[in-house]
Design a protein around this motif. Structure first.
Motif, mmCIF file in Angstrom:
data_model
loop_
_atom_site.group_PDB
_atom_site.id
_atom_site.type_symbol
_atom_site.label_atom_id
_atom_site.label_comp_id
_atom_site.label_asym_id
_atom_site.label_seq_id
_atom_site.Cartn_x
_atom_site.Cartn_y
_atom_site.Cartn_z
ATOM 1 N N ASN A 201 0.841 -1.164 0.000
ATOM 2 C CA ASN A 201 0.000 0.000 0.000
ATOM 3 C C ASN A 201 0.895 1.239 0.000
ATOM 4 O OD1 ASN A 201 -1.572 2.154 0.941
ATOM 5 N ND2 ASN A 201 -3.053 0.729 1.774
ATOM 6 N N LYS A 202 0.907 1.932 -1.112
ATOM 7 C CA LYS A 202 1.819 3.059 -1.279
ATOM 8 C C LYS A 202 1.473 4.240 -0.380
ATOM 9 C CE LYS A 202 2.906 1.815 -5.996
ATOM 10 N NZ LYS A 202 2.797 2.164 -7.408
ATOM 11 N N ILE A 203 0.189 4.496 -0.171
ATOM 12 C CA ILE A 203 -0.209 5.624 0.668
ATOM 13 C C ILE A 203 0.216 5.377 2.116
ATOM 14 C CG2 ILE A 203 -2.162 6.947 1.561
ATOM 15 C CD1 ILE A 203 -1.652 7.520 -1.351
ATOM 16 N N PHE A 204 0.014 4.141 2.608
ATOM 17 C CA PHE A 204 0.424 3.834 3.979
ATOM 18 C C PHE A 204 1.937 3.946 4.124
ATOM 19 C CE2 PHE A 204 1.824 0.719 7.197
ATOM 20 C CZ PHE A 204 1.299 1.353 8.301
ATOM 21 N N LEU A 205 2.686 3.395 3.178
ATOM 22 C CA LEU A 205 4.144 3.484 3.254
ATOM 23 C C LEU A 205 4.619 4.929 3.178
ATOM 24 C CD1 LEU A 205 5.205 0.414 1.087
ATOM 25 C CD2 LEU A 205 5.253 0.645 3.568
ATOM 26 N N ALA A 206 3.978 5.728 2.340
ATOM 27 C CA ALA A 206 4.334 7.151 2.266
ATOM 28 C C ALA A 206 4.015 7.849 3.582
ATOM 29 C CB ALA A 206 3.592 7.822 1.108
ATOM 30 N N LEU B 22 2.474 18.160 15.858
ATOM 31 C CA LEU B 22 1.101 17.691 16.056
ATOM 32 C C LEU B 22 0.265 17.886 14.793
ATOM 33 C CD1 LEU B 22 -1.115 16.590 17.956
ATOM 34 C CD2 LEU B 22 -1.554 18.971 18.603
ATOM 35 N N PHE B 23 0.337 19.074 14.209
ATOM 36 C CA PHE B 23 -0.441 19.331 12.999
ATOM 37 C C PHE B 23 0.022 18.469 11.836
ATOM 38 C CE2 PHE B 23 -1.418 23.582 15.000
ATOM 39 C CZ PHE B 23 -2.741 23.253 15.283
ATOM 40 N N PHE B 24 1.320 18.206 11.758
ATOM 41 C CA PHE B 24 1.834 17.338 10.706
ATOM 42 C C PHE B 24 1.309 15.916 10.878
ATOM 43 C CE2 PHE B 24 4.919 14.662 8.541
ATOM 44 C CZ PHE B 24 5.057 15.325 7.322
ATOM 45 N N LEU B 25 1.316 15.402 12.111
ATOM 46 C CA LEU B 25 0.760 14.069 12.372
ATOM 47 C C LEU B 25 -0.725 14.013 12.020
ATOM 48 C CD1 LEU B 25 2.375 12.979 15.756
ATOM 49 C CD2 LEU B 25 2.555 11.811 13.573
ATOM 50 N N ILE B 26 -1.453 15.049 12.387
ATOM 51 C CA ILE B 26 -2.883 15.099 12.071
ATOM 52 C C ILE B 26 -3.080 15.114 10.556
ATOM 53 C CG2 ILE B 26 -4.935 16.572 12.192
ATOM 54 C CD1 ILE B 26 -4.026 17.307 15.063
ATOM 55 N N PHE B 27 -2.274 15.902 9.848
ATOM 56 C CA PHE B 27 -2.379 15.969 8.393
ATOM 57 C C PHE B 27 -2.119 14.613 7.747
ATOM 58 C CE2 PHE B 27 -0.195 16.619 4.291
ATOM 59 C CZ PHE B 27 -1.243 17.176 3.574
ATOM 60 N N VAL B 28 -1.072 13.922 8.182
ATOM 61 C CA VAL B 28 -0.753 12.603 7.624
ATOM 62 C C VAL B 28 -1.888 11.618 7.917
ATOM 63 C CG1 VAL B 28 0.820 10.631 7.811
ATOM 64 C CG2 VAL B 28 1.734 12.939 7.650
ATOM 65 N N ASN B 29 -2.441 11.678 9.123
ATOM 66 C CA ASN B 29 -3.574 10.814 9.460
ATOM 67 C C ASN B 29 -4.779 11.103 8.575
ATOM 68 O OD1 ASN B 29 -2.704 9.076 11.579
ATOM 69 N ND2 ASN B 29 -2.684 10.838 12.937
ATOM 70 N N CYS C 286 12.691 10.097 15.302
ATOM 71 C CA CYS C 286 12.508 9.372 14.038
ATOM 72 C C CYS C 286 12.031 7.944 14.306
ATOM 73 C CB CYS C 286 13.810 9.362 13.252
ATOM 74 S SG CYS C 286 13.706 8.493 11.676
ATOM 75 N N GLY C 287 12.729 7.225 15.144
ATOM 76 C CA GLY C 287 12.365 5.842 15.432
ATOM 77 C C GLY C 287 11.074 5.710 16.202
ATOM 78 N N SER C 288 10.888 6.563 17.194
ATOM 79 C CA SER C 288 9.674 6.426 18.004
ATOM 80 C C SER C 288 8.440 6.877 17.247
ATOM 81 C CB SER C 288 9.818 7.198 19.316
ATOM 82 O OG SER C 288 10.019 8.565 19.082
ATOM 83 N N TYR C 289 8.537 7.916 16.425
ATOM 84 C CA TYR C 289 7.392 8.312 15.601
ATOM 85 C C TYR C 289 7.073 7.225 14.582
ATOM 86 C CZ TYR C 289 6.895 13.169 17.156
ATOM 87 O OH TYR C 289 6.642 14.298 17.873
ATOM 88 N N LEU D 45 6.648 6.902 6.053
ATOM 89 C CA LEU D 45 7.890 7.591 5.684
ATOM 90 C C LEU D 45 7.853 9.060 6.089
ATOM 91 C CD1 LEU D 45 10.623 7.526 4.172
ATOM 92 C CD2 LEU D 45 9.350 8.170 2.132
ATOM 93 N N PHE D 46 6.742 9.737 5.829
ATOM 94 C CA PHE D 46 6.638 11.151 6.192
ATOM 95 C C PHE D 46 6.691 11.352 7.701
ATOM 96 C CE2 PHE D 46 4.544 11.922 1.927
ATOM 97 C CZ PHE D 46 5.644 12.578 1.407
ATOM 98 N N VAL D 47 6.060 10.472 8.452
ATOM 99 C CA VAL D 47 6.113 10.587 9.912
ATOM 100 C C VAL D 47 7.545 10.342 10.402
ATOM 101 C CG1 VAL D 47 5.333 9.539 12.073
ATOM 102 C CG2 VAL D 47 3.684 10.063 10.281
#
Length: 168
Positions: A1-6, A30-37, A137-140, A9-11
């Protein structure tokens, strides 16, 4: 699933940027995480928490906005919780390793076993020497992956809500 992998990767890149440059404001993260979700939820509704074994909650979750918010809180909350626990020696990597091992036993997907092996090596090294952290990076990366995959596996009936509640 390319969207999930992207999304993963972005997170991970968000965490890497915070590790490398430091001081990225928590509102931005926080806003970046919300946007990716939001992108993930719009692309695939399998990552939305929309059913339980309790009829009352099913009625609430039948409202797509409520299901969206609950899923957003679960994924964003667990991602940040794993990031916070990374400060204690071995906690985040130990939790992640156990969760991926359980995912492997519940689904028999070899991918989860590979991730478990990688994390357990890091965990053992970290316990012995205590000089490494996953960093943002790792924990996110791990927090986002675990929480999103948890909802996905629950919706696919591969894992029970009781196990997920205990793990997360």
């Amino acid at each position: 699933n390319k969207i999930f992998l992207a999304s993963v990767l972005f997170v991970g890149l968000l965490g890497f940027a915070d590790d490398a440059y430091g001081g990225i404001h928590y509102y931005f993260k926080l806003f970046f995480l919300i946007f990716v979700n939001i992108i993930l939820f719009i692309s695939f509704n399998q990552f939305l928490f929309f059913k339980t074994s309790l009829e009352f909650f099913n009625i609430l979750l039948s409202n797509s906005t409520f299901a969206f918010l609950v899923s957003l809180i679960i994924i964003t909350g667990f991602t940040n919780a794993l990031n916070i626990s990374d400060g204690a020696n071995g906690i985040a990597s130990g939790i992640a390793a156990l969760i991926f091992l359980i995912f492997f036993y519940e689904t028999n997907e070899v991918f989860f076993l590979y991730i478990f092996k990688f994390i357990i090596i890091f965990f053992i090294y970290n316990i012995i020497f205590g000089k490494l952290f996953l960093g943002d990076c790792g924990s996110y990366f791990l927090g986002f992956t675990i929480s999103a995959v948890s909802i996905y596996l629950y919706n696919q009936n591969d894992i029970s809500a009781g196990i997920l509640a205990t793990l997360l």
